[in-house]
Design a protein around this motif. Sequence first.
Motif, PDB file in Angstrom:
ATOM      1  N   ASN A  15       0.838  -1.216   0.000  1.00 58.41           N
ATOM      2  CA  ASN A  15       0.000   0.000   0.000  1.00 58.41           C
ATOM      3  C   ASN A  15       0.867   1.258   0.000  1.00 58.41           C
ATOM      4  OD1 ASN A  15      -2.884  -0.811   0.081  1.00 58.41           O
ATOM      5  ND2 ASN A  15      -2.225  -1.948   1.869  1.00 58.41           N
ATOM      6  N   LEU A  16       1.931   1.209   0.790  1.00 57.94           N
ATOM      7  CA  LEU A  16       2.812   2.370   0.900  1.00 57.94           C
ATOM      8  C   LEU A  16       3.568   2.621  -0.411  1.00 57.94           C
ATOM      9  CD1 LEU A  16       3.888   4.508   2.914  1.00 57.94           C
ATOM     10  CD2 LEU A  16       5.673   2.875   3.562  1.00 57.94           C
ATOM     11  N   SER A  17       4.045   1.561  -1.036  1.00 55.40           N
ATOM     12  CA  SER A  17       4.787   1.699  -2.312  1.00 55.40           C
ATOM     13  C   SER A  17       3.921   2.411  -3.342  1.00 55.40           C
ATOM     14  CB  SER A  17       5.154   0.319  -2.888  1.00 55.40           C
ATOM     15  OG  SER A  17       5.918  -0.398  -1.998  1.00 55.40           O
ATOM     16  N   ILE A  18       2.693   1.929  -3.491  1.00 56.87           N
ATOM     17  CA  ILE A  18       1.807   2.486  -4.528  1.00 56.87           C
ATOM     18  C   ILE A  18       1.410   3.920  -4.159  1.00 56.87           C
ATOM     19  CG2 ILE A  18      -0.458   2.207  -5.655  1.00 56.87           C
ATOM     20  CD1 ILE A  18       0.037  -0.899  -5.235  1.00 56.87           C
ATOM     21  N   PHE A  19       1.141   4.146  -2.885  1.00 55.72           N
ATOM     22  CA  PHE A  19       0.775   5.494  -2.415  1.00 55.72           C
ATOM     23  C   PHE A  19       1.902   6.487  -2.710  1.00 55.72           C
ATOM     24  CE2 PHE A  19       0.747   8.817   0.807  1.00 55.72           C
ATOM     25  CZ  PHE A  19      -0.583   9.202   0.867  1.00 55.72           C
ATOM     26  N   ILE A  42      -0.017 -11.809  -4.757  1.00 54.36           N
ATOM     27  CA  ILE A  42      -1.101 -10.954  -5.276  1.00 54.36           C
ATOM     28  C   ILE A  42      -0.664  -9.489  -5.207  1.00 54.36           C
ATOM     29  CG2 ILE A  42      -3.459 -10.148  -4.792  1.00 54.36           C
ATOM     30  CD1 ILE A  42      -4.154 -12.997  -4.038  1.00 54.36           C
ATOM     31  N   ASN A  43      -0.019  -9.120  -4.104  1.00 53.82           N
ATOM     32  CA  ASN A  43       0.470  -7.740  -3.983  1.00 53.82           C
ATOM     33  C   ASN A  43       1.567  -7.447  -5.001  1.00 53.82           C
ATOM     34  OD1 ASN A  43      -1.262  -6.791  -1.975  1.00 53.82           O
ATOM     35  ND2 ASN A  43      -0.005  -7.632  -0.329  1.00 53.82           N
ATOM     36  N   LEU A  44       2.361  -8.463  -5.314  1.00 50.69           N
ATOM     37  CA  LEU A  44       3.411  -8.278  -6.332  1.00 50.69           C
ATOM     38  C   LEU A  44       2.786  -7.859  -7.660  1.00 50.69           C
ATOM     39  CD1 LEU A  44       6.369  -8.580  -7.340  1.00 50.69           C
ATOM     40  CD2 LEU A  44       5.850 -10.970  -7.836  1.00 50.69           C
ATOM     41  N   GLN A  45       1.665  -8.495  -7.983  1.00 50.42           N
ATOM     42  CA  GLN A  45       0.957  -8.159  -9.216  1.00 50.42           C
ATOM     43  C   GLN A  45       0.525  -6.692  -9.225  1.00 50.42           C
ATOM     44  OE1 GLN A  45       1.096 -10.315 -11.603  1.00 50.42           O
ATOM     45  NE2 GLN A  45       0.101  -8.778 -12.909  1.00 50.42           N
ATOM     46  N   ARG A  46       0.052  -6.212  -8.075  1.00 57.52           N
ATOM     47  CA  ARG A  46      -0.336  -4.790  -7.965  1.00 57.52           C
ATOM     48  C   ARG A  46       0.871  -3.885  -8.180  1.00 57.52           C
ATOM     49  NH1 ARG A  46      -1.620  -4.190  -2.365  1.00 57.52           N
ATOM     50  NH2 ARG A  46      -2.397  -2.100  -2.773  1.00 57.52           N
ATOM     51  N   ILE A  52       6.306  -0.857 -10.373  1.00 56.38           N
ATOM     52  CA  ILE A  52       7.259  -0.875  -9.255  1.00 56.38           C
ATOM     53  C   ILE A  52       7.988  -2.219  -9.281  1.00 56.38           C
ATOM     54  CG2 ILE A  52       7.486  -0.871  -6.724  1.00 56.38           C
ATOM     55  CD1 ILE A  52       4.898   0.903  -6.700  1.00 56.38           C
ATOM     56  N   GLN A  53       9.302  -2.144  -9.345  1.00 55.81           N
ATOM     57  CA  GLN A  53      10.099  -3.373  -9.443  1.00 55.81           C
ATOM     58  C   GLN A  53      10.302  -4.012  -8.072  1.00 55.81           C
ATOM     59  OE1 GLN A  53      14.055  -2.718 -11.052  1.00 55.81           O
ATOM     60  NE2 GLN A  53      14.711  -4.753 -10.359  1.00 55.81           N
ATOM     61  N   ASN A  54      10.213  -5.330  -8.002  1.00 51.82           N
ATOM     62  CA  ASN A  54      10.502  -6.031  -6.745  1.00 51.82           C
ATOM     63  C   ASN A  54      11.800  -6.834  -6.870  1.00 51.82           C
ATOM     64  OD1 ASN A  54       9.888  -7.119  -4.045  1.00 51.82           O
ATOM     65  ND2 ASN A  54       9.624  -9.065  -5.141  1.00 51.82           N
ATOM     66  N   PHE A  55      12.670  -6.690  -5.885  1.00 59.01           N
ATOM     67  CA  PHE A  55      13.842  -7.566  -5.781  1.00 59.01           C
ATOM     68  C   PHE A  55      13.402  -8.773  -4.948  1.00 59.01           C
ATOM     69  CE2 PHE A  55      15.678  -3.216  -5.866  1.00 59.01           C
ATOM     70  CZ  PHE A  55      16.411  -3.318  -7.046  1.00 59.01           C
ATOM     71  N   ASN A  56      13.385  -9.927  -5.580  1.00 61.95           N
ATOM     72  CA  ASN A  56      12.879 -11.114  -4.883  1.00 61.95           C
ATOM     73  C   ASN A  56      14.023 -11.921  -4.253  1.00 61.95           C
ATOM     74  OD1 ASN A  56      11.788 -13.514  -4.057  1.00 61.95           O
ATOM     75  ND2 ASN A  56      10.620 -13.902  -5.924  1.00 61.95           N
ATOM     76  N   PHE A  57      14.372 -11.575  -3.027  1.00 59.27           N
ATOM     77  CA  PHE A  57      15.334 -12.400  -2.283  1.00 59.27           C
ATOM     78  C   PHE A  57      15.160 -12.164  -0.789  1.00 59.27           C
ATOM     79  CE2 PHE A  57      17.723  -8.524  -3.424  1.00 59.27           C
ATOM     80  CZ  PHE A  57      18.213  -8.113  -2.195  1.00 59.27           C
TER      81      PHE A  57
END
Length: 342
Positions: A15-19, A42-46, A52-57
């Motif tokens: 929520n904070l990232s998108i805001f 599901i949030n990753l999809q949002r 917004i890029q996610n580092f998955n580790f």
Amino acid sequence: MKILITGGCGFVGSNLSIFLKNKIKKSKIYSLDNLSRNGSKINLQRLKENKIQNFNFDIANYNKLKKTGKFNLIIDCCAEPAIEESIKNPDNVFNTNLLGTFNILKKCTEDKTNIIFLSTSRVYSIESLNKIIKKKNLKNKIYSKVKINENYSTSSPKSLYGLSKLASEELIKEFNYMHNIKYLINRFGVIAGPWQFGKQDQGFVSLWVGKHIYKKKLAYIGYGGHGNQIRDIIHIDDVCNIIFRQITKFSKINNHIFNIGGSIKNKISLKELTILCEKITKNKINIAKKIKTSQFDIPYYVTDNKKISKYYNWSPKKNINDILVDTKNWILKYNKLLIKFF
Ligand SMILES: NC(=O)c1ccc[n+]([C@@H]2O[C@H](COP(=O)([O-])OP(=O)(O)OC[C@H]3O[C@@H](n4cnc5c(N)ncnc54)[C@H](O)[C@@H]3O)[C@@H](O)[C@H]2O)c1
């Protein structure tokens, strides 16, 4: 402004990232999340939809963290936040919560980055909080007006979760002293609202709303099973707003600890929560009683917002009804996606 939000696919982080992406012009928001929490995919999809890029580790992996680039600010929302998990899986709690923050601080030192840390009301002493309400009084509605401020006792015990967060706070202060890393520490009470994949021991508000919508089972756990224990609740939108305000004033207001929550206006017992859920969902379910109280549970927590209100001229805008209605509307809107979580 380039911001890294750790735990960016969690309830608060997403929520904070998108805001912030929408609120701060020309901002570049990045997330770091290993997608271990139920619902984080599901949030990753949002996040993807919002570019917004996610580092998955795993945050415990410093070598990978080192290679993510340089940021102006890191907001640490990455945690194993469930108390019960600290009993079942203490290693995970320490690696994610304490080692994770330690790694972030090393990175902050290397890049001269500042930090906003999401801490918790669970840093406070269970023993002291237990004294606010006498157990025998939990048979009836509680009328206490006690509010917890930043100077409340943090002596142990407080659960391994609470300890890992308090130890992270101490680490942050050491790095401030050693390397002048500037910080804000926010000790939040219960946060609730859309995109929270709630469980009985973490995220009970969305769980309560969801179980009522789908007419599933729930239980009042502990304190005789009466459902009179009290928490104050803050809407995720209010959380995003105050953190935004903190970012805009960071150069002037830093190196502080704040308690932040819904406070007296937004305090509610489980029993009262049930009544409101019945009203907004128009469904009534039988709620079981589990009499035994966990040694880590507390009967009452209500935040004193005096310090945060004074520094930022801020108070939460959304009331409990807003929180419940927003959560209900979210679940109904994404019914097909969400039904399996409740
Ligand atoms: N939700 C609340 O009511 C509340 C209240 C007070 C404080 N907090 C604090 O706010 C922060 C965010 O809480 P939340 O409710 O969004 O929790 P959450 O579980 O929804 O989000 C945490 C995210 O961190 C990720 N994660 C967990 N372990 C990881 C690891 N080892 N490496 C990388 N990613 C990992 C998870 O996949 C998840 O997406 C936490 O620090 C929590 O302690 C939350």
